[in-house]
Design an enzyme around this catalytic site. Structure first.
Site, PDB file in Angstrom:
ATOM      1  CE1 TYR A  39      -3.666  -2.570   5.776  1.00  0.00           C
ATOM      2  CE2 TYR A  39      -2.587  -0.383   4.482  1.00  0.00           C
ATOM      3  CZ  TYR A  39      -3.739  -1.466   4.718  1.00  0.00           C
ATOM      4  OH  TYR A  39      -3.453  -2.267   3.445  1.00  0.00           O
ATOM      5  CB  SER A  50      -1.150  -0.193   1.149  1.00  0.00           C
ATOM      6  OG  SER A  50      -1.554   1.245   1.388  1.00  0.00           O
TER       7      SER A  50
END
Ligand SMILES: NC(=O)c1ccc[n+]([C@@H]2O[C@H](COP(=O)([O-])OP(=O)(O)OC[C@H]3O[C@@H](n4cnc5c(N)ncnc54)[C@H](OP(=O)(O)O)[C@@H]3O)[C@@H](O)[C@H]2O)c1
Length: 232
Positions: free
Chosen positions: A155, A140
């Protein structure tokens, strides 16, 4: 014998579309999911569409499970060509690092980072033995060190760590025909990305499939988005 692809978290979202597209390309697809019933449902759906698909129950946080998968592949299909480390969680949206609770931190790192490490460790030896393998780690932009921001720490750190896994493993695999790359799929309309995301999951999965089927002269150790390199 046709090639074998393993997709983690293949019961929904980008993982499901990736499994479906690989099956259409003729791969034997092993759909792993942490729920045995969900894995079986997804595999059955692919078989109904004419694909060759096997369910495998796997919580990616379980290193013993990764070893069990390697043994199952060796015994039942005799090879593994593609590994798509897709399973992931996004649990700390808008949460400050200072407010991050232990459960969220551990679940995120165990799922998004340790899981892919366990799977690479378990499956790469088979790829090396056949001198062919392609690994895609679903990363990501939140994990890009050049573009760090506040919050979403678990994350972000998990995906930055996943990118480090890509780079370290690619360095170790230099001179072999086993390639590993990180792919950021963009912002995708899944349960994780939400309904406002601008990308269709099938379109994102097509980029994953592209990275998973690179020619022998394709890149390894790259961070890719929309089929182009992006900075780490
Ligand atoms: N969607 C986006 O905008 C976006 C953007 C950048 C990166 N990504 C990355 O792309 C990947 C796929 O995302 P997605 O949008 O398809 O997410 P999703 O729709 O939420 O699906 C996540 C998948 O991961 C599985 N999973 C979660 N924890 C697991 C565990 N411990 N063991 C095994 N499977 C587990 C889920 O299984 P259950 O059904 O059992 O929960 C589900 O199959 C993720 O790695 C994500 O970080 C997504």
């Amino acid at each position: 014998m046709s090639a074998v692809a393993v997709v983690t978290g293949a019961n929904r979202g980008i993982g499901w579309h990736t499994a479906q597209q690989l099956a259409l390309l003729g791969y034997q697809v092993v759909l792993t999911a942490r729920s045995a019933a969900a894995a079986e449902r997804a595999a059955a759906q692919l078989r109904e569409q004419g694909g060759r698909a096997w369910p495998f129950e796997l919580d990616v946080r379980d290193s013993v499970g990764a070893a069990r998968l390697a043994a199952w592949l060796g015994n039942h299909l005799g090879r593994v060509d593609l590994l798509i480390n897709n399973a992931g969680v996004f649990l700390d949206d808008a949460v400050s690092l200072l407010d991050l609770d232990d459960a969220t931190l551990h679940t995120t790192l165990n799922t998004n980072l340790l899981g892919p490490i366990y799977l690479c460790r378990a499956l790469v030896p088979m790829m090396l033995a056949q001198n062919y393998g392609r690994i895609v780690n679903l990363s990501s932009g939140y994990g890009a060190l050049n573009d760090m921001g506040p919050n979403i720490a678990a994350y972000r750190i998990s995906k930055a760590g996943l990118n480090a896994l890509t780079a370290v493993l690619a360095a170790e695999l230099t001179g072999t025909n086993v390639k590993v790359n990180s792919v950021c799929p963009g912002w995708v309309r899944t349960d994780m990305g939400g309904p406002k995301a601008n990308r269709d999951p099938a379109e994102a999965a097509a980029d994953v499939v592209w990275a998973a089927t690179l020619d022998d002269d394709g890149p390894s150790g790259a961070f890719l988005r929309y089929r182009e390199r992006i900075p780490w």
